[in-house]
Scaffold this active site. Structure first.
Site, PDB file in Angstrom:
ATOM      1  N   GLU A 166       0.874  -1.166   0.000  1.00  0.00           N
ATOM      2  CA  GLU A 166       0.000   0.000   0.000  1.00  0.00           C
ATOM      3  C   GLU A 166       0.912   1.216   0.000  1.00  0.00           C
ATOM      4  O   GLU A 166       1.765   1.318   0.887  1.00  0.00           O
ATOM      5  CB  GLU A 166      -0.767   0.029   1.327  1.00  0.00           C
ATOM      6  N   LYS A 209       3.391   0.104  10.307  1.00  0.00           N
ATOM      7  CA  LYS A 209       3.492   1.350   9.556  1.00  0.00           C
ATOM      8  C   LYS A 209       2.904   2.514  10.340  1.00  0.00           C
ATOM      9  O   LYS A 209       3.423   3.618  10.305  1.00  0.00           O
ATOM     10  CB  LYS A 209       2.762   1.199   8.220  1.00  0.00           C
ATOM     11  N   ARG A 215       4.537 -12.789   9.943  1.00  0.00           N
ATOM     12  CA  ARG A 215       5.235 -11.518   9.753  1.00  0.00           C
ATOM     13  C   ARG A 215       6.599 -11.574  10.421  1.00  0.00           C
ATOM     14  O   ARG A 215       6.799 -12.307  11.372  1.00  0.00           O
ATOM     15  CB  ARG A 215       4.498 -10.369  10.446  1.00  0.00           C
TER      16      ARG A 215
HETATM   17  P1  ATP Z   1       1.151  -2.418   8.390  1.00  0.00           P
HETATM   18  O1  ATP Z   1       0.390  -3.580   8.939  1.00  0.00           O
HETATM   19  O2  ATP Z   1       2.313  -2.018   9.214  1.00  0.00           O
HETATM   20  O3  ATP Z   1       0.290  -1.273   7.989  1.00  0.00           O
HETATM   21  P2  ATP Z   1       1.004  -3.618   5.876  1.00  0.00           P
HETATM   22  O4  ATP Z   1       1.103  -5.067   6.012  1.00  0.00           O
HETATM   23  O5  ATP Z   1      -0.356  -3.075   5.763  1.00  0.00           O
HETATM   24  O6  ATP Z   1       1.809  -2.926   7.044  1.00  0.00           O
HETATM   25  P3  ATP Z   1       1.506  -3.384   3.108  1.00  0.00           P
HETATM   26  O7  ATP Z   1       2.059  -2.272   2.334  1.00  0.00           O
HETATM   27  O8  ATP Z   1       0.079  -3.740   2.915  1.00  0.00           O
HETATM   28  O9  ATP Z   1       1.807  -3.078   4.640  1.00  0.00           O
HETATM   29  O10 ATP Z   1       2.403  -4.674   2.922  1.00  0.00           O
HETATM   30  C1  ATP Z   1       2.757  -5.203   1.663  1.00  0.00           C
HETATM   31  C2  ATP Z   1       3.111  -6.639   1.831  1.00  0.00           C
HETATM   32  O11 ATP Z   1       4.166  -6.804   2.769  1.00  0.00           O
HETATM   33  C3  ATP Z   1       1.932  -7.436   2.333  1.00  0.00           C
HETATM   34  O12 ATP Z   1       1.847  -8.629   1.584  1.00  0.00           O
HETATM   35  C4  ATP Z   1       2.271  -7.714   3.765  1.00  0.00           C
HETATM   36  O13 ATP Z   1       1.723  -8.924   4.186  1.00  0.00           O
HETATM   37  C5  ATP Z   1       3.801  -7.747   3.750  1.00  0.00           C
HETATM   38  N1  ATP Z   1       4.338  -7.359   5.057  1.00  0.00           N
HETATM   39  C6  ATP Z   1       4.075  -6.232   5.747  1.00  0.00           C
HETATM   40  N2  ATP Z   1       4.701  -6.254   6.938  1.00  0.00           N
HETATM   41  C7  ATP Z   1       5.389  -7.411   7.012  1.00  0.00           C
HETATM   42  C8  ATP Z   1       6.229  -8.029   7.996  1.00  0.00           C
HETATM   43  N3  ATP Z   1       6.500  -7.445   9.161  1.00  0.00           N
HETATM   44  N4  ATP Z   1       6.759  -9.243   7.716  1.00  0.00           N
HETATM   45  C9  ATP Z   1       6.507  -9.839   6.541  1.00  0.00           C
HETATM   46  N5  ATP Z   1       5.722  -9.323   5.572  1.00  0.00           N
HETATM   47  C10 ATP Z   1       5.157  -8.121   5.797  1.00  0.00           C
HETATM   48 MG    MG Z   2      -1.734  -3.892   4.300  1.00  0.00          MG
END
Ligand code: ATP
Ligand code: MG
Length: 554
Positions: free
Chosen positions: A35, A271, A261
């Site tokens: 995102e 984030k 994660r």
């Molecule tokens: P947050 O939960 O902090 O807002 P997010 O998961 O919404 O982060 P995205 O931009 O949607 O952030 O993430 C893009 C991809 O990265 C998704 O497939 C997500 O599952 C993966 N991702 C995000 N954070 C992690 C993490 N800590 N470990 C592994 N994969 C991750």
């Molecule tokens: Mg997300």
């Protein structure tokens, strides 16, 4: 660097193997779907390495797709930083980057298809009523009074929503699934909402935007993704993912698989929390070298190879866990130990005057750039009557364990001569200002002729030729291993996470490039920071040296 097994195995790769063997898929297509509402962090690197790594190893493809359904929180700067970071890690996506917003027309069409099939309805209930009707984990939900609106009316109402005839929040489009489902996400989830927001890709074309769960699975299917890999918090949502794919007319049937994660000690990877650190100016920006962002790690001096290697070592499982920071640090240390040239820098200088060294003389000494790699060549170190050493490398008195400079004793200046401390001069506060020494002119590159043993070796910089530099010593951003578990994570910020030293570096570093890694002998790995000016060098400490190195002298 020394890599672990180049082709990792994990449960997802086993699924891929099976799907290829059974003929379910002839080729593999994955995607990384960020995102664009923040910078990428080390957790994203795990997902990037998994998705792009699988595509690489199975001769498949991996798309970069921005999941951009929240126009208010998104920004083109984030889009650009994400593209830059993925490239920096060494990965190339398939074709141009994609956007969920590329599919807004198709998504809208699929919403209409669901309405036509009696599987979606426009709900005018207010938010409180909707929440009330959703039920709880232990109680089933209730049907909305709009649930049985006719297909015709729903089509008309959705068209009105789309045409901008209703205000934000006035109504939503919901999928008609099961208000009694044990999975909350299946209780008639909202799939479209009204937002009069400007979108960074589609401008003002739309005032209705599809929800993430509806968008994600359809985008995967449109792109022919075979394995849609995401983190465990989407486990329940897989029901909705499958429901949407089953109920619309689309050929590809991607499957979603979840993995845990990455959680990393002494930092935060949410984030929301990272945005808070930036917005509240707890750090200097997204690329502050203390941030766990890719941009922060890069500025700190991490290499792509070290981040990729870290992702390999942590592996991919379904188990929630907390990875030690030392594991990440080990990866960069191993990399830089091999690749970084050596240099000398003094962080807390104290002056030495070599009394028996000829006045006005300068020698050009030679030093290897790397102790175990001759191909890295050598450099010139100017040496003169006055040199600077680390204040902590001198004591007036010390026991035998202190193998540095002690009054009346000898020590070797690295790459130079053996010196002996004769007397000190102090300021009014009693701080040592100058150490007067003598040197043994016959000890350049060899031991003293009479067999005297000089064990200690310390680093130094010529006082005349050294260049003043701001040296930023970074440490962990938080004082507790799991700051996210604290009531107020900001209260656990490490006040010592940045300590600035006014040091002096050897003159060869004047022309170092921004980001160029170097080992300051005995103090750690550093890189030149982008804040450097021609007359003001700035170096960031990437990581301290291995413990065995740090022990010298103590
Ligand atoms: P947050 O939960 O902090 O807002 P997010 O998961 O919404 O982060 P995205 O931009 O949607 O952030 O993430 C893009 C991809 O990265 C998704 O497939 C997500 O599952 C993966 N991702 C995000 N954070 C992690 C993490 N800590 N470990 C592994 N994969 C991750
Ligand atoms: Mg997300």
């Amino acid at each position: 660097m020394a890599e672990t097994d180049s082709r990792p195995t994990n449960f997802i790769r086993q699924i891929v193997d099976k799907d290829l063997q059974s003929g379910l898929h002839q080729s593999i297509c994955t995607r990384f779907p960020p995102e664009p509402n923040g910078y990428l962090h080390i957790g994203h690197a795990k997902s990037i390495c998994l998705n792009f790594g699988i595509a690489e190893d199975y001769q498949g493809t991996c798309n970069l797709r921005f999941d951009d359904t929240n126009p208010e929180k998104e920004d083109i700067d984030f889009v650009n930083s994400i593209k830059n970071d993925v490239h920096w890690l060494g990965f190339e996506w398939n074709g141009a980057e994609r956007y969920s917003s590329n599919y807004f027309d198709q998504l809208h069409g699929y919403a209409v298809e669901l309405i036509q099939k009696g599987l979606a309805y426009v709900d005018f209930s207010n938010q409180d009523d909707m929440r009330e009707m959703r039920g709880t984990l232990t109680q089933p939900g209730k049907h909305s009074p709009y649930r049985d609106t006719s297909v015709e009316t729903n089509l008309t109402e959705f068209a009105k929503m789309t045409a901008g005839e209703y205000t934000e929040g006035h109504c939503v489009l919901r999928a008609k699934i099961d208000m009694a489902s044990a999975f909350m996400c299946m209780r008639d989830p909202v799939i479209y909402r009204i937002r009069f927001a400007h979108h960074h890709q589609t401008g003002d074309k739309w005032c209705v935007y599809p929800m993430y769960d509806f968008t994600h699975c359809i985008s995967d299917a449109i792109e022919g993704i075979t394995h849609s890999l995401c983190t465990l918090e989407f486990q329940d949502n897989r029901r909705l993912y499958d429901w949407v794919i089953e109920n619309i007319t689309i050929e590809a049937k991607p499957r979603q698989y979840e993995f845990s994660r990455l959680n990393l000690e002494y930092t935060v990877l949410s984030k929301r929390k990272l945005i808070q650190l930036v917005d509240e100016k707890q750090v200097s920006g997204w690329d502050d070298p203390r941030m766990p962002t890719i941009a922060g790690l890069r500025r700190r001096g991490y290499t792509p190879a070290s981040v990729v290697e870290f992702c390999k070592r942590i592996g991919v499982t379904k188990m929630d866990n907390m990875v030690e920071m030392s594991m990440l640090e080990a990866c960069i240390r191993e990399d830089l130990n091999e690749s970084a040239n050596r240099a000398m820098a003094v962080l807390d200088p104290v002056k030495i005057v070599i009394e028996n060294y000829p006045e006005g003389q300068t020698e050009q000494l030679q030093a290897a750039n790397h102790p175990n790699d001759e191909t890295k060549g050598s450099r010139i170190l100017p040496f003169g009557k006055q040199v600077l050493i680390e204040a902590e490398d001198f004591r007036e008195e010390a026991n035998k364990k202190f193998k540095r400079l002690v009054l009346g004793k000898e020590v070797r200046l690295r790459n130079a001569y053996v010196i002996k401390a004769e007397r000190v001069e102090k300021d009014e506060q009693g701080e040592v200002k100058t150490i007067y020494c003598t040197y043994d002119a016959d000890t350049l590159g060899k031991d003293p002729a009479d067999g005297r043993k000089v064990k200690g070796v310390i680093h130094w910089v010529s006082a005349e030729h050294g260049i003043p530099a701001e040296i930023r010593l970074y440490d962990r951003l938080f004082t507790v291993p799991n700051p996210a578990a604290q009531e107020d994570f900001l209260a656990t910020i490490n006040p010592q996470s940045l300590v600035v030293k006014n040091g002096v570096v050897e003159p060869n570093l004047q022309h170092a490039e921004v980001g160029q890694a170097v080992q300051f002998e005995r103090t750690g790995y550093f890189c030149k920071d982008k804040d450097s000016q021609p007359d003001h060098l700035v170096f960031n400490r990437t990581v301290g040296l291995r413990d065995t190195w740090a022990k010298i002298g103590d």
